[in-house]
Design a protein around this motif. Structure first.
Motif, PDB file in Angstrom:
ATOM      1  N   ARG A 164       0.852  -1.195   0.000  1.00  0.00           N
ATOM      2  CA  ARG A 164       0.000   0.000   0.000  1.00  0.00           C
ATOM      3  C   ARG A 164       0.884   1.239   0.000  1.00  0.00           C
ATOM      4  O   ARG A 164       2.027   1.175   0.463  1.00  0.00           O
ATOM      5  CB  ARG A 164      -0.850   0.027   1.284  1.00  0.00           C
ATOM      6  N   ARG A 165       0.346   2.340  -0.476  1.00  0.00           N
ATOM      7  CA  ARG A 165       1.089   3.592  -0.403  1.00  0.00           C
ATOM      8  C   ARG A 165       1.325   3.964   1.052  1.00  0.00           C
ATOM      9  O   ARG A 165       0.473   3.752   1.909  1.00  0.00           O
ATOM     10  CB  ARG A 165       0.299   4.703  -1.083  1.00  0.00           C
ATOM     11  N   ALA A 166       2.512   4.545   1.314  1.00  0.00           N
ATOM     12  CA  ALA A 166       2.851   4.932   2.690  1.00  0.00           C
ATOM     13  C   ALA A 166       1.822   5.938   3.204  1.00  0.00           C
ATOM     14  O   ALA A 166       1.387   5.890   4.355  1.00  0.00           O
ATOM     15  CB  ALA A 166       4.249   5.526   2.733  1.00  0.00           C
ATOM     16  N   THR A 167       1.393   6.865   2.335  1.00  0.00           N
ATOM     17  CA  THR A 167       0.371   7.841   2.702  1.00  0.00           C
ATOM     18  C   THR A 167      -0.818   7.637   1.772  1.00  0.00           C
ATOM     19  O   THR A 167      -0.694   7.827   0.565  1.00  0.00           O
ATOM     20  CB  THR A 167       0.907   9.284   2.522  1.00  0.00           C
ATOM     21  N   PRO A 168      -1.970   7.234   2.332  1.00  0.00           N
ATOM     22  CA  PRO A 168      -3.144   7.046   1.469  1.00  0.00           C
ATOM     23  C   PRO A 168      -3.551   8.366   0.810  1.00  0.00           C
ATOM     24  O   PRO A 168      -3.334   9.435   1.367  1.00  0.00           O
ATOM     25  CB  PRO A 168      -4.227   6.572   2.438  1.00  0.00           C
ATOM     26  N   ARG A 169      -4.116   8.267  -0.378  1.00  0.00           N
ATOM     27  CA  ARG A 169      -4.676   9.453  -1.027  1.00  0.00           C
ATOM     28  C   ARG A 169      -5.986   9.811  -0.337  1.00  0.00           C
ATOM     29  O   ARG A 169      -6.751   8.923   0.051  1.00  0.00           O
ATOM     30  CB  ARG A 169      -4.962   9.158  -2.500  1.00  0.00           C
ATOM     31  N   THR A 170      -6.250  11.116  -0.235  1.00  0.00           N
ATOM     32  CA  THR A 170      -7.504  11.525   0.411  1.00  0.00           C
ATOM     33  C   THR A 170      -8.679  11.339  -0.552  1.00  0.00           C
ATOM     34  O   THR A 170      -9.811  11.171  -0.119  1.00  0.00           O
ATOM     35  CB  THR A 170      -7.440  12.995   0.858  1.00  0.00           C
TER      36      THR A 170
ATOM     37  N   GLY B  91      -5.532   3.793  -0.176  1.00  0.00           N
ATOM     38  CA  GLY B  91      -4.089   3.654  -0.148  1.00  0.00           C
ATOM     39  C   GLY B  91      -3.537   2.663  -1.167  1.00  0.00           C
ATOM     40  O   GLY B  91      -2.362   2.320  -1.119  1.00  0.00           O
TER      41      GLY B  91
END
Lengths: 292, 202
Positions: B137-143, B167
């Motif tokens: 998963r991405r380290a920071t999820p997209r909002t 994410g």
């Protein structure tokens, strides 16, 4: 002003449309939703002569105000509160006739959290998957009420109320949650399992229709690592990484990846729906709770 | 799991799929009364059982059931047209050690199966991608992830049925509407559905 509808004059903190929810779709990721205090919702429906599955309004802490565009019979239950029609006090927990154009005001909860307002004919918004309930997790069903919104009412029932009035419940001092061991109880230390059922917790202000969040001693895991997603049930006591138990309520996710230490009996979730933040919570181990 | 539910744990996703199919057969035949049958990564949840006695009875008997393996029927494959234009395409290509256009080729060559749903109505966790490293998963999820976004995370491919935070690493977009509560069925991706992604011209 005689169409079967009502206008929302004051929506309150959070007022939603609720009924029996939409069980049977969990495999598609659809929460069951529905009224949190089922007996209260069924009772106000009965008071106005509606079938028990008719859609009612569920208020949160500070009531709401409505102006029906037709004459309706209304009953307010759940969390006790003042009820007025055009400023005149009327009885809580009793069918009340509200003339077309009059202002029905449901005051703040005297104790408890969720009030239920049944209107004769029921709230007749378009059902989604067989239910009119607002699901705050997935966004299915009508949005929460907003000031100025107009919602349709169903045809008035022919049936008359079968009870005239209901006893007002007393304020609960503590929330007792009888809890059976969950499928992942073995992911927790023996000390944690004992802690859950012997130490007091408190209802957190972060609680909502998805879950009753608690604050108290954190539960230590015996098994590190991640749990693959698995199916969740109403009343599941899930323990996220911060160690504070969350009791799943009607809008809970259908699958989850945090271990479930126990499951609260469904009968006790009615009281959970009415427990204000700060209420002492006691989890009572039943059904072979380890070490109990 | 409480008084009306049973969580059945099996060895892996393949066994969960076979058990899920068997439980659906038994419910259709009338020998199982369960309101919800919810498969997941390596479990199947039965909820809304008649009561604690039935929970105990099933818990005792279920381990000795003969469960036939899943059989695939080619004609049941749902084809989803995809434009492989996701913002994480280059990252996925780098992780897989292939040129960017290869991601579309590899992904569209696989046959997927909806292992389970969750996260949002109609969001399926699809398995079937083999031979390439799992995408974190991405380290920071997209909002905000747009509806129709096709993403990868761990062993799964998923398609966002509506705009939401998320994410997963996004590799493409489909115009097919995956969830429409006014349609029957509301969800195109139900557990067990077989899926193939078909590349669309850019």
């Amino acid at each position: 002003m005689t169409d079967r509808a009502f206008a929302v004059v004051r929506a309150g903190a959070l007022t939603t449309v609720q009924d029996g929810g939409r069980p049977g779709h969990a495999h598609l990721g659809v929460p069951r939703s529905g009224a949190l205090d089922r007996p209260a919702a069924a009772l106000v429906n009965r008071l106005v002569g509606n079938p028990s599955g008719a859609a009612v309004l569920e208020t949160t802490l500070n009531g709401c105000a409505l102006r029906p565009r037709c004459a309706v019979t209304v009953a307010v239950g759940g969390a006790p509160s003042a009820v007025t029609v055009d400023g005149r006090a009327v009885a809580w927990g009793t069918p009340v006739r509200v003339p077309a154009g009059a202002l029905l005001e449901v005051g703040p909860a005297l104790y408890g959290v969720r009030g239920y307002v049944a209107l004769s004919g029921g709230v007749a918004v378009e059902p989604v998957l067989g239910s009119r309930a607002t699901d705050l997790l997935s966004g299915l069903g009508p949005p929460p009420l907003t000031d100025g919104a107009v919602l349709p009412l169903g045809l008035a029932p022919l049936a008359h109320a079968r009870v005239d009035t209901v006893p007002q419940p007393g304020p609960p001092r503590e929330l007792i949650l009888r809890t059976t061991p969950g499928p992942r109880a073995d992911w927790f230390t023996t000390a944690a399992l004992r802690t859950l059922v012997t130490r007091p917790y408190r209802v957190s202000s972060a609680s909502n229709r998805i879950g009753l969040r608690t604050q108290g001693p954190s539960l230590e895991r015996a098994t590190a690592g991640e749990l693959p997603s698995e199916g969740m049930v109403l009343g599941a006591v899930q323990v996220p990484p911060d160690g504070s138990p969350v009791v799943f309520l009607a809008d809970h996710p259908t699958t989850g990846g945090y271990p479930v230490v126990g499951v609260v009996r469904e009968q006790d979730l009615t009281a959970a729906a009415q427990a204000v933040p700060g209420t002492v919570v006691r989890f009572v181990g039943v059904g072979g709770w380890p070490g109990a | 799991m409480g008084e009306r539910a049973l969580l059945v744990e099996v060895a892996d996703g393949t066994a969960a799929a076979a058990l899920h199919a068997e439980l659906l057969r038994r419910r259709a035949a009338g020998s199982l009364q369960a309101r919800e049958i919810v498969p997941a990564a390596r479990t199947v949840l039965l909820d809304g059982l008649p009561g604690p006695d039935e929970v105990r009875r099933l818990a005792t008997r279920l381990p000795s059931w003969e469960i036939p393996p899943l059989t695939a029927r080619a004609e049941d494959v749902l084809e989803l047209p995809v434009r492989y234009d996701g913002p994480d395409l280059a990252d996925v290509a780098a992780l897989w050690g292939v040129p960017v256009p290869e991601v579309a080729r590899i992904h569209s060559a696989a046959e997927f199966r909806v292992a389970f749903c969750g996260f949002a109505p109609g969001f399926g966790y699809l398995t079937g991608l083999g031979g390439v490293p799992e995408v974190p998963r991405r380290a920071t999820p997209r909002t905000a992830v747009p509806a129709g976004s096709v993403g990868l995370a761990g062993p799964y491919t998923g398609v966002y049925p509506r705009a939401s935070p998320g994410g997963w690493q996004l590799i493409g977009t489909t115009r097919t509407v995956l969830w429409d509560h006014a349609r029957v069925p509301a969800a195109l991706l139900a557990p067990g559905t077989r899926v193939r992604f078909v590349p669309e011209a850019r």
